[in-house]
Design an enzyme around this catalytic site. Structure first.
Site, PDB file in Angstrom:
ATOM      1  N   ASP A 232       4.321  -6.710  10.742  1.00  0.00           N
ATOM      2  CA  ASP A 232       5.369  -6.428  11.723  1.00  0.00           C
ATOM      3  C   ASP A 232       5.240  -7.327  12.943  1.00  0.00           C
ATOM      4  OD1 ASP A 232       6.565  -4.507  10.178  1.00  0.00           O
ATOM      5  OD2 ASP A 232       5.615  -2.805  11.173  1.00  0.00           O
TER       6      ASP A 232
ATOM      7  N   ASP B 239       0.119  -3.323  12.948  1.00  0.00           N
ATOM      8  CA  ASP B 239       0.575  -3.847  11.667  1.00  0.00           C
ATOM      9  C   ASP B 239       0.778  -5.353  11.797  1.00  0.00           C
ATOM     10  OD1 ASP B 239       2.556  -4.747   9.603  1.00  0.00           O
ATOM     11  OD2 ASP B 239       2.444  -2.645   9.012  1.00  0.00           O
TER      12      ASP B 239
ATOM     13  N   THR C 218      -0.874   7.535  -1.197  1.00  0.00           N
ATOM     14  CA  THR C 218      -2.173   7.411  -1.861  1.00  0.00           C
ATOM     15  C   THR C 218      -3.059   6.336  -1.243  1.00  0.00           C
ATOM     16  OG1 THR C 218      -1.386   5.745  -3.442  1.00  0.00           O
ATOM     17  CG2 THR C 218      -1.066   8.075  -4.023  1.00  0.00           C
TER      18      THR C 218
ATOM     19  N   ARG D 204       0.840  -1.191   0.000  1.00  0.00           N
ATOM     20  CA  ARG D 204       0.000   0.000   0.000  1.00  0.00           C
ATOM     21  C   ARG D 204       0.875   1.241   0.000  1.00  0.00           C
ATOM     22  NH1 ARG D 204      -4.318   0.850   4.765  1.00  0.00           N
ATOM     23  NH2 ARG D 204      -2.381   0.748   5.942  1.00  0.00           N
TER      24      ARG D 204
END
Length: 214
Positions: A208, A205, A113, A109
């Site tokens: 992670d 995340d 944007t 991603r």
């Protein structure tokens, strides 16, 4: 979430799933336990996502008699993780479906944007003949999932399901809007996305936390 509004969305509220999701969310859960939980949750999700698989009658001989019973009717399955976090869900599904083939779709991603960018794709050659389970722990904006679904369909996949641990309403809306023939399975639907595109309350995340990176 109103189930009548999203007939193609199944939220799995089994007590075991909800218990494991709670531990998964906890900031104190380390990478080892996090990986184990993701694997276990994926296995439980696969149980529900394969509920509509067809059966064929067969005959087996038990220690006592010959009897009629049932086996899967020639189902061919492909598990497609969205890299990298989706990798954590693969082994749990393969525990139940060891004959499944595994493909990979690499999408990240763009932080500016929030749009998906493809960088890798490797699929089984007979993807058009397989029931496809796309897996990714988080369904946030829905951009990566929608892009992966559309890419697979362009390659011939006709039977596609999306398995995610935690979804945001915005992500569900996006996938339903762009891929209305795909069934979504989620363990939880959270409140919203924050300004950085993270699911709230979420779990941070997933990649992670799976791999111990930041």
């Amino acid at each position: 979430m109103d189930p009548k509004k999203y007939p193609n969305v199944t939220v799995m509220d089994h007590p075991l799933i909800q218990h494991k999701i709670s531990i998964l969310r906890d900031v104190g859960t380390g990478a080892k336990e996090f990986r184990e939980l993701v694997k276990e949750l994926a296995m439980l999700m696969a149980y529900e996502a394969t509920r509509d698989f067809q059966l064929a009658e067969t005959t087996v001989t038990t220690p006592l008699v010959e009897t009629s019973t049932y086996v899967l009717a020639g189902k061919k399955v492909a598990v497609i993780p969205i890299l990298r976090a989706g990798l954590g869900m693969v082994d749990g599904i393969l525990e139940l479906l060891p004959a499944a083939k595994v493909g990979h779709v690499g999408l990240y991603r763009d932080p500016e944007t929030l749009k998906p960018v493809e960088y890798y794709c490797k699929l089984p050659e007979d993807i058009n003949e397989r029931d496809v389970l796309i897996v990714d722990p988080m369904l946030a904006t829905g951009g990566s999932a929608s892009a992966a679904i559309e890419f697979l369909q362009a390659r011939g996949a006709t039977s596609v399901k999306l398995l995610v641990l935690i979804a945001a309403p915005e992500g569900i809306e996006e996938v339903v809007k762009s891929c209305d023939n795909v069934h979504i399975y989620a363990c939880a639907v959270d409140s919203h996305l924050n300004s950085h595109g993270y699911i709230v309350p979420g779990l941070g995340d997933a990649g992670d936390r799976l791999f111990g990176t930041k």
